[in-house]
Design a protein around this motif. Structure first.
Motif, PDB file in Angstrom:
ATOM      1  N   ARG A  30      33.227 -13.080  54.281  1.00  0.00           N
ATOM      2  CA  ARG A  30      31.944 -12.559  54.774  1.00  0.00           C
ATOM      3  C   ARG A  30      30.920 -12.775  53.660  1.00  0.00           C
ATOM      4  NH1 ARG A  30      35.508  -8.186  56.399  1.00  0.00           N
ATOM      5  NH2 ARG A  30      35.717  -8.288  58.652  1.00  0.00           N
ATOM      6  N   ILE A  31      29.861 -13.496  53.994  1.00  0.00           N
ATOM      7  CA  ILE A  31      28.841 -13.845  53.016  1.00  0.00           C
ATOM      8  C   ILE A  31      27.518 -13.224  53.446  1.00  0.00           C
ATOM      9  CG2 ILE A  31      27.598 -15.752  51.898  1.00  0.00           C
ATOM     10  CD1 ILE A  31      30.091 -17.510  52.808  1.00  0.00           C
ATOM     11  N   GLN A  32      26.960 -12.388  52.595  1.00  0.00           N
ATOM     12  CA  GLN A  32      25.664 -11.755  52.871  1.00  0.00           C
ATOM     13  C   GLN A  32      24.578 -12.546  52.150  1.00  0.00           C
ATOM     14  OE1 GLN A  32      25.236  -8.370  54.612  1.00  0.00           O
ATOM     15  NE2 GLN A  32      23.402  -9.605  54.910  1.00  0.00           N
ATOM     16  N   LEU A  33      23.544 -12.925  52.878  1.00  0.00           N
ATOM     17  CA  LEU A  33      22.397 -13.611  52.302  1.00  0.00           C
ATOM     18  C   LEU A  33      21.246 -12.626  52.231  1.00  0.00           C
ATOM     19  CD1 LEU A  33      22.589 -16.920  54.364  1.00  0.00           C
ATOM     20  CD2 LEU A  33      23.653 -16.411  52.166  1.00  0.00           C
ATOM     21  N   VAL A  34      20.700 -12.445  51.042  1.00  0.00           N
ATOM     22  CA  VAL A  34      19.619 -11.485  50.835  1.00  0.00           C
ATOM     23  C   VAL A  34      18.392 -12.236  50.342  1.00  0.00           C
ATOM     24  CG1 VAL A  34      18.892  -9.412  49.602  1.00  0.00           C
ATOM     25  CG2 VAL A  34      21.299  -9.694  50.240  1.00  0.00           C
ATOM     26  N   ALA A  35      17.340 -12.219  51.132  1.00  0.00           N
ATOM     27  CA  ALA A  35      16.063 -12.795  50.716  1.00  0.00           C
ATOM     28  C   ALA A  35      15.287 -11.700  49.995  1.00  0.00           C
ATOM     29  CB  ALA A  35      15.293 -13.316  51.918  1.00  0.00           C
ATOM     30  N   GLY A  60      32.008  -4.946  54.138  1.00  0.00           N
ATOM     31  CA  GLY A  60      33.091  -5.659  53.475  1.00  0.00           C
ATOM     32  C   GLY A  60      32.709  -7.044  53.004  1.00  0.00           C
ATOM     33  N   VAL A  61      31.550  -7.167  52.374  1.00  0.00           N
ATOM     34  CA  VAL A  61      31.047  -8.461  51.922  1.00  0.00           C
ATOM     35  C   VAL A  61      31.927  -9.010  50.797  1.00  0.00           C
ATOM     36  CG1 VAL A  61      29.090  -9.596  50.782  1.00  0.00           C
ATOM     37  CG2 VAL A  61      28.682  -7.928  52.592  1.00  0.00           C
ATOM     38  N   ASP A  62      32.303 -10.283  50.916  1.00  0.00           N
ATOM     39  CA  ASP A  62      33.073 -10.966  49.878  1.00  0.00           C
ATOM     40  C   ASP A  62      32.171 -11.685  48.888  1.00  0.00           C
ATOM     41  OD1 ASP A  62      35.818 -10.545  50.997  1.00  0.00           O
ATOM     42  OD2 ASP A  62      34.940 -11.658  52.671  1.00  0.00           O
ATOM     43  N   LEU A  63      31.011 -12.117  49.358  1.00  0.00           N
ATOM     44  CA  LEU A  63      30.108 -12.924  48.549  1.00  0.00           C
ATOM     45  C   LEU A  63      28.678 -12.566  48.930  1.00  0.00           C
ATOM     46  CD1 LEU A  63      30.242 -15.395  46.557  1.00  0.00           C
ATOM     47  CD2 LEU A  63      30.129 -16.852  48.563  1.00  0.00           C
ATOM     48  N   GLU A  64      27.845 -12.325  47.917  1.00  0.00           N
ATOM     49  CA  GLU A  64      26.427 -12.061  48.165  1.00  0.00           C
ATOM     50  C   GLU A  64      25.611 -13.166  47.512  1.00  0.00           C
ATOM     51  OE1 GLU A  64      24.178  -8.082  47.942  1.00  0.00           O
ATOM     52  OE2 GLU A  64      23.595  -9.149  46.104  1.00  0.00           O
ATOM     53  N   VAL A  65      24.694 -13.739  48.280  1.00  0.00           N
ATOM     54  CA  VAL A  65      23.797 -14.775  47.793  1.00  0.00           C
ATOM     55  C   VAL A  65      22.389 -14.203  47.896  1.00  0.00           C
ATOM     56  CG1 VAL A  65      22.958 -17.132  48.121  1.00  0.00           C
ATOM     57  CG2 VAL A  65      25.360 -16.578  48.609  1.00  0.00           C
ATOM     58  N   LEU A  92      20.966 -15.809  42.711  1.00  0.00           N
ATOM     59  CA  LEU A  92      22.056 -14.990  42.178  1.00  0.00           C
ATOM     60  C   LEU A  92      23.193 -14.961  43.192  1.00  0.00           C
ATOM     61  CD1 LEU A  92      19.899 -12.000  40.903  1.00  0.00           C
ATOM     62  CD2 LEU A  92      20.773 -13.919  39.555  1.00  0.00           C
ATOM     63  N   VAL A  93      24.397 -15.200  42.712  1.00  0.00           N
ATOM     64  CA  VAL A  93      25.563 -15.193  43.582  1.00  0.00           C
ATOM     65  C   VAL A  93      26.582 -14.242  42.993  1.00  0.00           C
ATOM     66  CG1 VAL A  93      27.303 -16.604  44.712  1.00  0.00           C
ATOM     67  CG2 VAL A  93      25.090 -17.614  44.156  1.00  0.00           C
ATOM     68  N   ARG A  94      26.995 -13.263  43.812  1.00  0.00           N
ATOM     69  CA  ARG A  94      27.986 -12.279  43.364  1.00  0.00           C
ATOM     70  C   ARG A  94      29.226 -12.396  44.231  1.00  0.00           C
ATOM     71  NH1 ARG A  94      23.283  -8.542  43.320  1.00  0.00           N
ATOM     72  NH2 ARG A  94      22.610  -8.518  41.163  1.00  0.00           N
ATOM     73  N   ASP A  99      35.196 -18.371  45.551  1.00  0.00           N
ATOM     74  CA  ASP A  99      34.359 -18.370  46.748  1.00  0.00           C
ATOM     75  C   ASP A  99      33.008 -19.025  46.479  1.00  0.00           C
ATOM     76  OD1 ASP A  99      36.316 -17.086  48.247  1.00  0.00           O
ATOM     77  OD2 ASP A  99      35.556 -15.100  47.723  1.00  0.00           O
ATOM     78  N   VAL A 100      32.455 -18.793  45.295  1.00  0.00           N
ATOM     79  CA  VAL A 100      31.188 -19.420  44.921  1.00  0.00           C
ATOM     80  C   VAL A 100      31.358 -20.940  44.907  1.00  0.00           C
ATOM     81  CG1 VAL A 100      29.482 -19.687  43.073  1.00  0.00           C
ATOM     82  CG2 VAL A 100      30.421 -17.417  43.584  1.00  0.00           C
ATOM     83  N   MET A 101      32.433 -21.405  44.308  1.00  0.00           N
ATOM     84  CA  MET A 101      32.692 -22.843  44.249  1.00  0.00           C
ATOM     85  C   MET A 101      32.917 -23.416  45.651  1.00  0.00           C
ATOM     86  SD  MET A 101      34.827 -23.180  40.637  1.00  0.00           S
ATOM     87  CE  MET A 101      36.158 -23.925  41.448  1.00  0.00           C
ATOM     88  N   ARG A 102      33.601 -22.685  46.504  1.00  0.00           N
ATOM     89  CA  ARG A 102      33.857 -23.155  47.869  1.00  0.00           C
ATOM     90  C   ARG A 102      32.536 -23.319  48.627  1.00  0.00           C
ATOM     91  NH1 ARG A 102      38.731 -23.148  51.526  1.00  0.00           N
ATOM     92  NH2 ARG A 102      39.686 -22.224  49.695  1.00  0.00           N
ATOM     93  N   LEU A 103      31.630 -22.346  48.489  1.00  0.00           N
ATOM     94  CA  LEU A 103      30.334 -22.450  49.156  1.00  0.00           C
ATOM     95  C   LEU A 103      29.544 -23.641  48.612  1.00  0.00           C
ATOM     96  CD1 LEU A 103      28.496 -21.199  51.274  1.00  0.00           C
ATOM     97  CD2 LEU A 103      27.613 -19.671  49.492  1.00  0.00           C
TER      98      LEU A 103
END
Length: 113
Positions: A30-35, A60-65, A92-94, A99-103
């Motif tokens: 689950r990837i959350q994108l925050v503008a 349950g976010v796994d990755l936040e962008v 910023l990627v958390r 997961d960051v590399m996969r994206l």
């Protein structure tokens, strides 16, 4: 084109790419994108390699962008590489580094450099 439309196109590109389907068949995230400069949040879900996207808050976010809206639009439309805004501190990627590399790999395979 707004970010929701851009994400829809991105998802279609990913879901129609056989190589990505194989590569991500075991990737459920689950990837959350925050503008930073917009009131709406967006998300991308990967479930066994199939992507979906929409707007709203995820549990349950796994990755936040996180980035300004224009940068998120640029990255997910293929107009810009994430490298420069990331190095400048505008992106910023958390999450787990894998997961960051996969994206990053997904965007590279879809849009190239």
């Amino acid at each position: 084109m707004n970010l929701e439309d851009i994400l829809s196109r991105f998802v279609d590109q990913c879901n129609n790419n056989q190589r990505l389907q194989e590569m991500n068949r075991d990737w459920t995230r689950r990837i959350q994108l925050v503008a930073d400069d917009a009131p709406v949040r967006y998300w991308i879900r990967s479930e066994a390699g199939r992507l979906t996207a929409g707007h709203g808050e995820l549990d349950g976010v796994d990755l936040e962008v996180r980035a300004p809206l224009a940068i998120l639009e640029g990255i997910f439309s293929g107009a810009m590489s994430p490298t420069e805004p990331y190095n400048a501190g505008d992106l910023l990627v958390r999450g787990h580094q894998d997961d960051v590399m996969r994206l990053d790999i997904i965007t590279l395979l879809i849009w190239g450099e």
